[in-house]
Design a protein around this motif. Structure first.
Motif, PDB file in Angstrom:
ATOM      1  N   ILE A   3      34.665  49.612  36.700  1.00  0.00           N
ATOM      2  CA  ILE A   3      34.112  48.330  37.164  1.00  0.00           C
ATOM      3  C   ILE A   3      32.401  48.344  36.584  1.00  0.00           C
ATOM      4  N   GLN A   5      28.885  46.761  36.584  1.00  0.00           N
ATOM      5  CA  GLN A   5      28.340  46.077  37.375  1.00  0.00           C
ATOM      6  C   GLN A   5      27.410  45.061  36.680  1.00  0.00           C
ATOM      7  N   HIS A  74      36.635  43.987  36.244  1.00  0.00           N
ATOM      8  CA  HIS A  74      36.628  43.052  37.560  1.00  0.00           C
ATOM      9  C   HIS A  74      35.757  42.232  37.689  1.00  0.00           C
ATOM     10  N   ARG A  78      36.670  36.985  42.240  1.00  0.00           N
ATOM     11  CA  ARG A  78      36.791  37.595  43.137  1.00  0.00           C
ATOM     12  C   ARG A  78      36.138  37.571  44.376  1.00  0.00           C
ATOM     13  N   GLN A  80      34.577  39.851  46.201  1.00  0.00           N
ATOM     14  CA  GLN A  80      34.282  41.219  46.525  1.00  0.00           C
ATOM     15  C   GLN A  80      33.354  41.331  47.605  1.00  0.00           C
ATOM     16  N   ALA A  83      35.251  41.256  50.618  1.00  0.00           N
ATOM     17  CA  ALA A  83      36.265  42.482  50.776  1.00  0.00           C
ATOM     18  C   ALA A  83      35.440  43.672  51.173  1.00  0.00           C
ATOM     19  N   ASN A  84      34.313  43.521  50.660  1.00  0.00           N
ATOM     20  CA  ASN A  84      33.384  44.873  51.069  1.00  0.00           C
ATOM     21  C   ASN A  84      32.936  44.894  52.661  1.00  0.00           C
ATOM     22  N   GLN A  91      41.010  46.623  52.599  1.00  0.00           N
ATOM     23  CA  GLN A  91      40.463  46.731  50.918  1.00  0.00           C
ATOM     24  C   GLN A  91      41.432  46.979  50.177  1.00  0.00           C
ATOM     25  N   ASP A  95      43.591  44.724  47.418  1.00  0.00           N
ATOM     26  CA  ASP A  95      43.689  45.212  45.980  1.00  0.00           C
ATOM     27  C   ASP A  95      45.120  45.196  45.565  1.00  0.00           C
ATOM     28  N   ARG A 163      41.204  52.919  44.940  1.00  0.00           N
ATOM     29  CA  ARG A 163      41.119  51.619  44.701  1.00  0.00           C
ATOM     30  C   ARG A 163      40.520  51.494  42.999  1.00  0.00           C
TER      31      ARG A 163
END
Length: 164
Positions: A3, A5, A74, A78, A80, A83-84, A91, A95, A163
């Motif tokens: 992923i 950043q 990713h 999304r 995210q 989801a976090n 989670q 996914d 994940r």
């Protein structure tokens, strides 16, 4: 696959690097074709009618290559942040759902794109007389890559619970 950043980070792994090089080549081809078309119109030169057909083909490929790279990183749409905030099990469930949805959509695009190529793939383009399926092949190849990516993610989730 990792992923990223930050989108400005260099590609990681050979699949992402290969796609990045292909995308850069297609972008350059698109840019030069548009430039040739603009100059030909500005200076009233003839024989450059092909330039916008090349630009269109390159743009289609750049778009689908970029979609695959964004999914690898990713960086597609999304939720995210939301989801976090959820428990780890939820989670993983999200996914899995996202990977299943990607697999289903990719499968449908593969089927639809293949059917389209079968019907119109050998029809010649207006100027260059190339097979029209060259542009549809971008959709089919991107769908195939996205389906493989979804399968890899699902296998990782079911085997190790990690994940993607």
């Amino acid at each position: 696959m990792s992923i990223s950043q930050h989108p400005d980070l260099p590609p990681k792994g050979w699949p992402e690097r290969t796609l990045a090089v292909a995308g850069a080549v297609m972008f350059t081809m698109t840019f030069l074709a548009i430039l040739a078309g603009v100059f030909s119109r500005y200076f009233n030169l003839h024989g450059f009618e092909w330039s916008f057909e090349i630009a269109t083909l390159g743009f289609i490929w750049v778009t689908f290559i970029g979609t695959v790279i964004a999914e690898i990183r990713h960086e597609n749409v999304r939720f995210q942040g939301l989801a976090n905030l959820l428990p780890a099990a939820v989670q993983r469930g999200l996914d899995a759902f996202a990977s299943l949805a990607l697999l289903c959509i990719s499968g449908w695009l593969l089927y639809s794109g293949s059917a389209f190529i079968a019907r119109t793939g050998w029809a010649p383009t207006p100027v260059l007389r190339w097979p029209a399926g060259l542009s549809s092949a971008a959709l089919v190849s991107a769908a195939a890559m996205l389906a493989v990516l979804a399968l890899i993610r699902l296998i990782r989730l079911t085997r190790s619970g990690v994940r993607p």
